[in-house]
Write a protein that holds these residues in place. Sequence first.
Motif, PDB file in Angstrom:
ATOM      1  N   GLU A  47       0.833  -1.202   0.000  1.00 17.47           N
ATOM      2  CA  GLU A  47       0.000   0.000   0.000  1.00 17.47           C
ATOM      3  C   GLU A  47       0.875   1.263   0.000  1.00 17.47           C
ATOM      4  N   ASN A  48       0.241   2.428  -0.188  1.00 11.61           N
ATOM      5  CA  ASN A  48       0.978   3.690  -0.202  1.00 11.61           C
ATOM      6  C   ASN A  48       1.730   3.875   1.104  1.00 11.61           C
ATOM      7  N   GLU A  49       2.933   4.441   0.974  1.00 12.37           N
ATOM      8  CA  GLU A  49       3.777   4.738   2.141  1.00 12.37           C
ATOM      9  C   GLU A  49       4.307   3.482   2.827  1.00 12.37           C
ATOM     10  N   SER A  50       4.307   2.355   2.129  1.00 14.16           N
ATOM     11  CA  SER A  50       4.854   1.144   2.755  1.00 14.16           C
ATOM     12  C   SER A  50       6.376   1.069   2.595  1.00 14.16           C
ATOM     13  N   GLY A  51       6.948   1.980   1.808  1.00 13.21           N
ATOM     14  CA  GLY A  51       8.413   2.029   1.706  1.00 13.21           C
ATOM     15  C   GLY A  51       8.985   1.637   0.353  1.00 13.21           C
ATOM     16  N   LYS A  52       8.128   1.509  -0.661  1.00 17.04           N
ATOM     17  CA  LYS A  52       8.594   1.006  -1.960  1.00 17.04           C
ATOM     18  C   LYS A  52       9.619   1.953  -2.615  1.00 17.04           C
ATOM     19  N   THR A  53       9.265   3.251  -2.672  1.00 16.51           N
ATOM     20  CA  THR A  53      10.177   4.208  -3.322  1.00 16.51           C
ATOM     21  C   THR A  53      11.474   4.343  -2.525  1.00 16.51           C
ATOM     22  N   THR A  54      11.357   4.342  -1.208  1.00 15.63           N
ATOM     23  CA  THR A  54      12.557   4.426  -0.366  1.00 15.63           C
ATOM     24  C   THR A  54      13.482   3.241  -0.658  1.00 15.63           C
ATOM     25  N   LEU A  55      12.887   2.066  -0.763  1.00 11.25           N
ATOM     26  CA  LEU A  55      13.683   0.866  -1.042  1.00 11.25           C
ATOM     27  C   LEU A  55      14.397   1.001  -2.397  1.00 11.25           C
ATOM     28  N   CYS A  56      13.693   1.501  -3.402  1.00 12.65           N
ATOM     29  CA  CYS A  56      14.317   1.713  -4.724  1.00 12.65           C
ATOM     30  C   CYS A  56      15.532   2.627  -4.587  1.00 12.65           C
ATOM     31  N   ASN A  57      15.367   3.696  -3.816  1.00 14.28           N
ATOM     32  CA  ASN A  57      16.461   4.661  -3.659  1.00 14.28           C
ATOM     33  C   ASN A  57      17.643   4.079  -2.897  1.00 14.28           C
ATOM     34  N   ILE A  58      17.373   3.157  -2.002  1.00 14.03           N
ATOM     35  CA  ILE A  58      18.475   2.474  -1.296  1.00 14.03           C
ATOM     36  C   ILE A  58      19.216   1.561  -2.279  1.00 14.03           C
ATOM     37  N   MET A  59      18.443   0.844  -3.100  1.00 12.72           N
ATOM     38  CA  MET A  59      19.051  -0.115  -4.031  1.00 12.72           C
ATOM     39  C   MET A  59      19.938   0.555  -5.075  1.00 12.72           C
ATOM     40  N   ARG A  60      19.609   1.798  -5.443  1.00 11.25           N
ATOM     41  CA  ARG A  60      20.414   2.451  -6.474  1.00 11.25           C
ATOM     42  C   ARG A  60      21.478   3.374  -5.867  1.00 11.25           C
ATOM     43  N   GLY A  61      21.644   3.293  -4.555  1.00 14.55           N
ATOM     44  CA  GLY A  61      22.718   4.033  -3.914  1.00 14.55           C
ATOM     45  C   GLY A  61      22.425   5.509  -3.703  1.00 14.55           C
ATOM     46  N   PHE A  62      21.195   5.924  -4.006  1.00 16.56           N
ATOM     47  CA  PHE A  62      20.839   7.330  -3.824  1.00 16.56           C
ATOM     48  C   PHE A  62      20.795   7.660  -2.329  1.00 16.56           C
ATOM     49  N   ILE A  63      20.310   6.692  -1.582  1.00 16.02           N
ATOM     50  CA  ILE A  63      20.340   6.754  -0.118  1.00 16.02           C
ATOM     51  C   ILE A  63      21.441   5.817   0.344  1.00 16.02           C
ATOM     52  N   PRO A  64      22.384   6.220   1.165  1.00 12.54           N
ATOM     53  CA  PRO A  64      22.510   7.541   1.773  1.00 12.54           C
ATOM     54  C   PRO A  64      23.538   8.419   1.071  1.00 12.54           C
ATOM     55  N   ASN A  65      23.898   8.086  -0.191  1.00 17.11           N
ATOM     56  CA  ASN A  65      24.927   8.858  -0.879  1.00 17.11           C
ATOM     57  C   ASN A  65      24.522  10.306  -1.091  1.00 17.11           C
ATOM     58  N   LEU A  66      23.352  10.497  -1.737  1.00 17.98           N
ATOM     59  CA  LEU A  66      22.905  11.848  -2.037  1.00 17.98           C
ATOM     60  C   LEU A  66      21.829  12.313  -1.079  1.00 17.98           C
ATOM     61  N   TYR A  67      21.120  11.341  -0.525  1.00 16.18           N
ATOM     62  CA  TYR A  67      20.069  11.676   0.440  1.00 16.18           C
ATOM     63  C   TYR A  67      20.464  11.029   1.747  1.00 16.18           C
ATOM     64  N   LYS A  68      20.718  11.855   2.745  1.00 18.21           N
ATOM     65  CA  LYS A  68      21.281  11.298   3.992  1.00 18.21           C
ATOM     66  C   LYS A  68      20.224  10.545   4.805  1.00 18.21           C
ATOM     67  N   GLY A  69      20.548  10.299   6.031  1.00 22.14           N
ATOM     68  CA  GLY A  69      19.686   9.504   6.890  1.00 22.14           C
ATOM     69  C   GLY A  69      20.522   8.383   7.474  1.00 22.14           C
ATOM     70  N   THR A  70      19.894   7.550   8.277  1.00 19.65           N
ATOM     71  CA  THR A  70      20.653   6.473   8.912  1.00 19.65           C
ATOM     72  C   THR A  70      20.328   5.150   8.243  1.00 19.65           C
ATOM     73  N   LEU A  71      21.291   4.646   7.510  1.00 16.38           N
ATOM     74  CA  LEU A  71      21.111   3.366   6.824  1.00 16.38           C
ATOM     75  C   LEU A  71      21.974   2.314   7.488  1.00 16.38           C
TER      76      LEU A  71
END
Length: 278
Positions: A39-63
Amino acid sequence: MSILSLKNINYCYPLENEPVIQDVSFALEKGKVYGVIGENESGKTTLCNIMRGFIPNLYKGTLRGEVTFKDKSISEYNIGELAAHIGYSFQNPFTQISGVKDTVYEEIAYGMENLGIPRDKMTQRVDELIVLFQLEKLKDQNPFELSGGQKQLVALASVVALDPEIIILDEPTSQLDPKSTEDIFQIVEYLKKAGKTIFLVEHKVDLLAEYCDEIFLLYDGRLVMQGKTAEVLSDESILQYRVQLPQVTLFYLKLVGKKGKVPLTVAETFKALKGSGE
Ligand code: ADP
């Protein structure tokens, strides 16, 4: 052989306390199509961004945890290098269009130009993609004058142009009509045959049932179900995660059987369903 793997991934956005991805682990095999639902907000887009290295390279946070591409941690690749291996098409095609090119043709070539691909090879590839994506009539148009659906096709063609090994598609058909949606799934099939690994976030479960090798279900940042498409979609526990299974998909799965051979396409099942009165 696994091409990309995630091990015990946890992620918290900057200045947030609650993790939005919790203890996610999986491995993607080369040449398979993975459908990602939730469902919406379950983390799908965030997961995509982790897989392509966007997080935490360009977008910080605690990974926490480890993402490995071809036996090497993705933190060891620079972000440009990674982008050539792991293509990503944004959920919102308006974000993807570069804004610096005047025609669809140049837009598709743009990423290749940046990678320094020789001109003759580039022209040949763009010509092929224009045909594959049926963009012949639009190729001289300004990308900003296109409809949302047309932009989505151009954005996807621009990703495929870079010839990445893994292609992450975040709701690639959200702006498309049913005909163009089918076309995108045909392209997914074509990319699979070309040996690409596809990670496809998509709400249209009926089409995922037909085209994906495996399904991942995210719920509240956790990977709660994962496995062969027919097995996951036929498992009744899926309903507790608020997944809507269309009638046609249920009927399709009944015909397919848990491990059986797929006898029909979804379109054919739809016809059979109408005939059966179910
Ligand atoms: P989905 O793609 O499944 O809709 P998202 O990955 O976009 O889910 O969002 C997962 C969670 O992360 C949501 O609770 C969302 O509000 C939160 N989130 C997304 N982006 C940010 C951000 N930039 N900062 C803080 N929280 C965010």
